[in-house]
Design a protein around this motif. Structure first.
Motif, mmCIF file in Angstrom:
data_model
loop_
_atom_site.group_PDB
_atom_site.id
_atom_site.type_symbol
_atom_site.label_atom_id
_atom_site.label_comp_id
_atom_site.label_asym_id
_atom_site.label_seq_id
_atom_site.Cartn_x
_atom_site.Cartn_y
_atom_site.Cartn_z
ATOM 1 N N PHE A 1 -0.097 6.188 11.272
ATOM 2 C CA PHE A 1 -0.041 5.773 9.875
ATOM 3 C C PHE A 1 -0.483 6.941 8.994
ATOM 4 O O PHE A 1 -1.604 7.442 9.129
ATOM 5 C CB PHE A 1 -0.928 4.557 9.636
ATOM 6 C CG PHE A 1 -0.462 3.332 10.368
ATOM 7 C CD1 PHE A 1 0.787 2.787 10.115
ATOM 8 C CD2 PHE A 1 -1.260 2.720 11.328
ATOM 9 C CE1 PHE A 1 1.230 1.655 10.792
ATOM 10 C CE2 PHE A 1 -0.832 1.587 12.005
ATOM 11 C CZ PHE A 1 0.416 1.050 11.742
ATOM 12 N N ASP A 2 0.375 7.360 8.094
ATOM 13 C CA ASP A 2 0.131 8.569 7.314
ATOM 14 C C ASP A 2 -1.169 8.518 6.529
ATOM 15 O O ASP A 2 -1.840 9.526 6.351
ATOM 16 C CB ASP A 2 1.293 8.808 6.340
ATOM 17 C CG ASP A 2 2.568 9.221 7.055
ATOM 18 O OD1 ASP A 2 2.468 9.644 8.224
ATOM 19 O OD2 ASP A 2 3.647 9.095 6.453
ATOM 20 N N SER A 3 -1.533 7.343 6.030
ATOM 21 C CA SER A 3 -2.733 7.237 5.186
ATOM 22 C C SER A 3 -3.948 6.753 5.963
ATOM 23 O O SER A 3 -4.948 6.370 5.363
ATOM 24 C CB SER A 3 -2.457 6.269 4.028
ATOM 25 O OG SER A 3 -2.108 4.985 4.530
ATOM 26 N N TRP B 1 4.345 0.560 2.764
ATOM 27 C CA TRP B 1 2.984 0.046 2.681
ATOM 28 C C TRP B 1 2.012 1.071 3.292
ATOM 29 O O TRP B 1 2.412 1.920 4.091
ATOM 30 C CB TRP B 1 2.853 -1.271 3.440
ATOM 31 C CG TRP B 1 3.513 -2.446 2.770
ATOM 32 C CD1 TRP B 1 4.788 -2.513 2.301
ATOM 33 C CD2 TRP B 1 2.920 -3.717 2.533
ATOM 34 N NE1 TRP B 1 5.032 -3.755 1.771
ATOM 35 C CE2 TRP B 1 3.903 -4.519 1.895
ATOM 36 C CE3 TRP B 1 1.671 -4.273 2.769
ATOM 37 C CZ2 TRP B 1 3.653 -5.837 1.507
ATOM 38 C CZ3 TRP B 1 1.426 -5.581 2.394
ATOM 39 C CH2 TRP B 1 2.406 -6.349 1.770
ATOM 40 N N GLU B 2 0.745 0.968 2.900
ATOM 41 C CA GLU B 2 -0.301 1.794 3.504
ATOM 42 C C GLU B 2 -1.230 0.924 4.332
ATOM 43 O O GLU B 2 -1.412 -0.265 4.051
ATOM 44 C CB GLU B 2 -1.089 2.549 2.431
ATOM 45 C CG GLU B 2 -0.268 3.645 1.768
ATOM 46 C CD GLU B 2 -1.057 4.502 0.785
ATOM 47 O OE1 GLU B 2 -0.479 5.492 0.305
ATOM 48 O OE2 GLU B 2 -2.243 4.192 0.500
ATOM 49 N N GLU C 1 -7.546 7.956 5.050
ATOM 50 C CA GLU C 1 -7.942 8.060 3.650
ATOM 51 C C GLU C 1 -8.791 6.905 3.124
ATOM 52 O O GLU C 1 -9.725 7.116 2.374
ATOM 53 C CB GLU C 1 -6.695 8.175 2.758
ATOM 54 C CG GLU C 1 -5.927 9.469 2.944
ATOM 55 C CD GLU C 1 -4.732 9.561 2.020
ATOM 56 O OE1 GLU C 1 -4.488 8.607 1.257
ATOM 57 O OE2 GLU C 1 -4.039 10.583 2.057
ATOM 58 N N THR C 2 -8.452 5.664 3.475
ATOM 59 C CA THR C 2 -8.981 4.517 2.766
ATOM 60 C C THR C 2 -9.685 3.542 3.687
ATOM 61 O O THR C 2 -9.216 3.275 4.795
ATOM 62 C CB THR C 2 -7.832 3.767 2.043
ATOM 63 O OG1 THR C 2 -7.169 4.673 1.176
ATOM 64 C CG2 THR C 2 -8.375 2.609 1.216
ATOM 65 N N LEU D 1 -0.382 2.751 -4.818
ATOM 66 C CA LEU D 1 -1.119 2.680 -3.565
ATOM 67 C C LEU D 1 -2.425 3.464 -3.677
ATOM 68 O O LEU D 1 -2.579 4.307 -4.560
ATOM 69 C CB LEU D 1 -0.263 3.238 -2.436
ATOM 70 C CG LEU D 1 0.985 2.400 -2.108
ATOM 71 C CD1 LEU D 1 1.940 3.193 -1.226
ATOM 72 C CD2 LEU D 1 0.597 1.092 -1.433
ATOM 73 N N VAL E 1 -1.199 -2.821 0.603
ATOM 74 C CA VAL E 1 -2.151 -2.155 1.483
ATOM 75 C C VAL E 1 -2.747 -3.210 2.407
ATOM 76 O O VAL E 1 -3.258 -4.225 1.933
ATOM 77 C CB VAL E 1 -3.292 -1.496 0.688
ATOM 78 C CG1 VAL E 1 -4.190 -0.692 1.618
ATOM 79 C CG2 VAL E 1 -2.746 -0.636 -0.433
ATOM 80 N N ALA F 1 4.639 -0.352 7.170
ATOM 81 C CA ALA F 1 4.425 1.058 6.834
ATOM 82 C C ALA F 1 5.754 1.769 6.592
ATOM 83 O O ALA F 1 5.875 2.596 5.676
ATOM 84 C CB ALA F 1 3.634 1.748 7.941
ATOM 85 N N SER G 1 -3.421 5.967 -2.136
ATOM 86 C CA SER G 1 -3.204 7.411 -2.088
ATOM 87 C C SER G 1 -2.958 7.980 -3.478
ATOM 88 O O SER G 1 -3.330 9.140 -3.754
ATOM 89 C CB SER G 1 -2.039 7.746 -1.164
ATOM 90 O OG SER G 1 -0.858 7.055 -1.559
#
Length: 438
Positions: A323-325, A286-287, A328-329, A428, A259, A282, A430
């Motif tokens: 970036f898909d995530s 990877w996130e 979220e974080t 990860l 990450v 990514a 997620s």
């Protein structure tokens, strides 16, 4: 957090950043260099005698022990009160006094207050459970508030069944953080603790510097665990180029994803990974996490307006990049936050990672502060990995540069090899987010 509607909402909130005026772009330009666009003195939090500032700048809500964000309120209330399974008996204090208080801990029951006198190095309080509790398939959490003393290390011990067989966790707290929940996961053990026979709790605080301490604890809750297998999350702050040039090839050897805490306005400068490199990472699993950091300016030093602009713009960049995530974080810049920004981040992100030097359980009741351990300290990492493997927790490791001053390439490889030999999965953020019911 498994609700896809929640993720759509995060994306919509991020999109609101496009409506920000020039006040945001003056400090958050995406092409800024490492010393450009830093906040000036008018951007910083200024002391005030107003009622608003005396309430420590909460973003919403009228009860300071009620979090301003819906995410934190829901997370705090997840699980069931400990009293539904086993009550807590009378508290006793060492080097201090303990009493009941009308303070309402987050997530339910009223709490107790520990007060230590000046010139005491440490203080503690202890209580027994009315009936032994079984933590083989549940996690225990508490609401904690530090009302006096600037910064302290808190140690929580679970007696399983006694002081010779116990699990311990250390966390540090700051007064400015307000009320937080602490999710128990052991960072060390003594003897041979039995998770089926947990009979008591000890809370110890290190004071020092001739300071008196006031600590409130309340609302113990139990939450069923979705799984018990240990896991490790590998995080890399700031998007330094060594994370792509050095860390990723070694991670690839082990088959591990990581990450990156991306600072959008620094991407591609002379010491940072480029957009293309971040996308390559990514594409390889990877996130990317938001890391809205300025040089020498932690978020609590900024005004609430600038905090919000930074969080929104950083999230917006990740989403716009695809970036898909991205929604979220968050990784806390400098590991620093206060009560108001803790609430604020819950409006945009599902999890936020900071310091704490301990593992976490799979059941998170404080999503705004998931603890991490320092990857520059191999001994600390090995200890935390062992605890995750032995007790089914999640250890999040923090790295910065790899192969330079902070951590050598050989030491980094050794840490990954140790993780490979342990009975843990590398996951990860997620995966941790998806394990939550809210």
């Amino acid at each position: 957090m498994t609700d896809p509607g929640r993720r759509r909402l995060l994306t919509m909130l991020g999109a609101a950043a496009t409506a920000l005026g020039s006040g945001c772009t003056t400090i958050l330009g995406s092409t800024a260099g490492p010393n450009d666009d830093q906040p000036n003195e008018t951007d910083r939090q200024q002391p005030s005698t107003t009622t608003e500032n005396r309430s420590r700048g909460r973003t919403s809500g009228t009860d300071r022990d009620d979090p301003g964000s819906k995410l934190r309120r829901t997370a705090w209330a997840s699980g069931t009160p400990l009293s539904a399974d086993s009550g807590i008996g009378e508290w006793t204090a060492t080097n201090g006094s303990v009493s009941s208080t009308d303070w309402h801990g987050p997530g339910g029951d009223t709490g107790v207050e520990l007060v230590s006198p000046v010139r005491v190095d440490r203080t503690a309080m202890r209580a027994s459970f009315d009936r032994p509790i079984d933590l083989t398939s549940s996690a225990l959490s508490f609401g904690i508030r530090l009302d006096r003393a600037a910064e302290e290390t808190i140690e929580l011990q679970l007696l399983a069944p006694d002081a010779d067989n116990r699990l311990s966790m250390e966390r540090y707290l700051k007064r400015k953080e307000g009320t937080v929940r602490v999710d128990f996961a052991p960072s060390s053990v003594t003897g041979a603790p039995d998770l089926t026979d947990v009979r008591g709790l000890v809370i110890r605080a290190y004071t020092g510097d001739e300071k008196s301490l006031t600590l409130r604890v309340g609302a113990p809750r139990l939450r069923k665990l979705s799984q018990r297998r240990g896991a490790v999350i590998l995080t890399f702050d700031d998007g330094h180029h060594t994370q792509f040039d050095t860390a990723k090839p070694i991670m690839d050897e082990f088959g591990y994803p990581g990450v990156v805490g991306v600072i959008p306005w620094f991407v591609g400068n002379e010491i940072r990974a480029t957009r293309s490199q971040l996308h390559t990472m990514a594409d390889d699993g990877w996130e990317m996490a938001s890391h809205p950091q300025f040089e020498e300016a932690p978020l609590p030093t900024l005004s609430r307006k600038r905090q919000r602009e930074a969080i929104e713009r950083s999230q917006r960049w990740l989403i716009d990049e695809g970036f898909d995530s991205g929604g979220e974080t968050l990784i806390w810049p400098f590991g620093d936050f206060d009560e108001g920004v803790l609430d604020m981040v819950g409006e945009f992100h599902e999890l936020a990672f900071g310091g704490g030097s301990s593992p976490a359980p799979w059941a998170i009741t404080e999503p705004a502060w998931v603890p991490r351990v320092n990857g520059d300290n191999p001994e600390e990492v090995r200890q935390a990995v062992d605890m995750a493997a032995g007790f089914g927790g999640v250890t999040t490791v923090m790295f910065h540069t790899i192969g330079q001053a902070r951590l050598s390439t050989a030491a980094f490889r050794d840490e990954l090899h140790y993780i490979e030999q342990a009975d843990v999965d590398v996951v990860l953020p997620s995966a941790l987010a998806d394990a939550q019911p809210y």
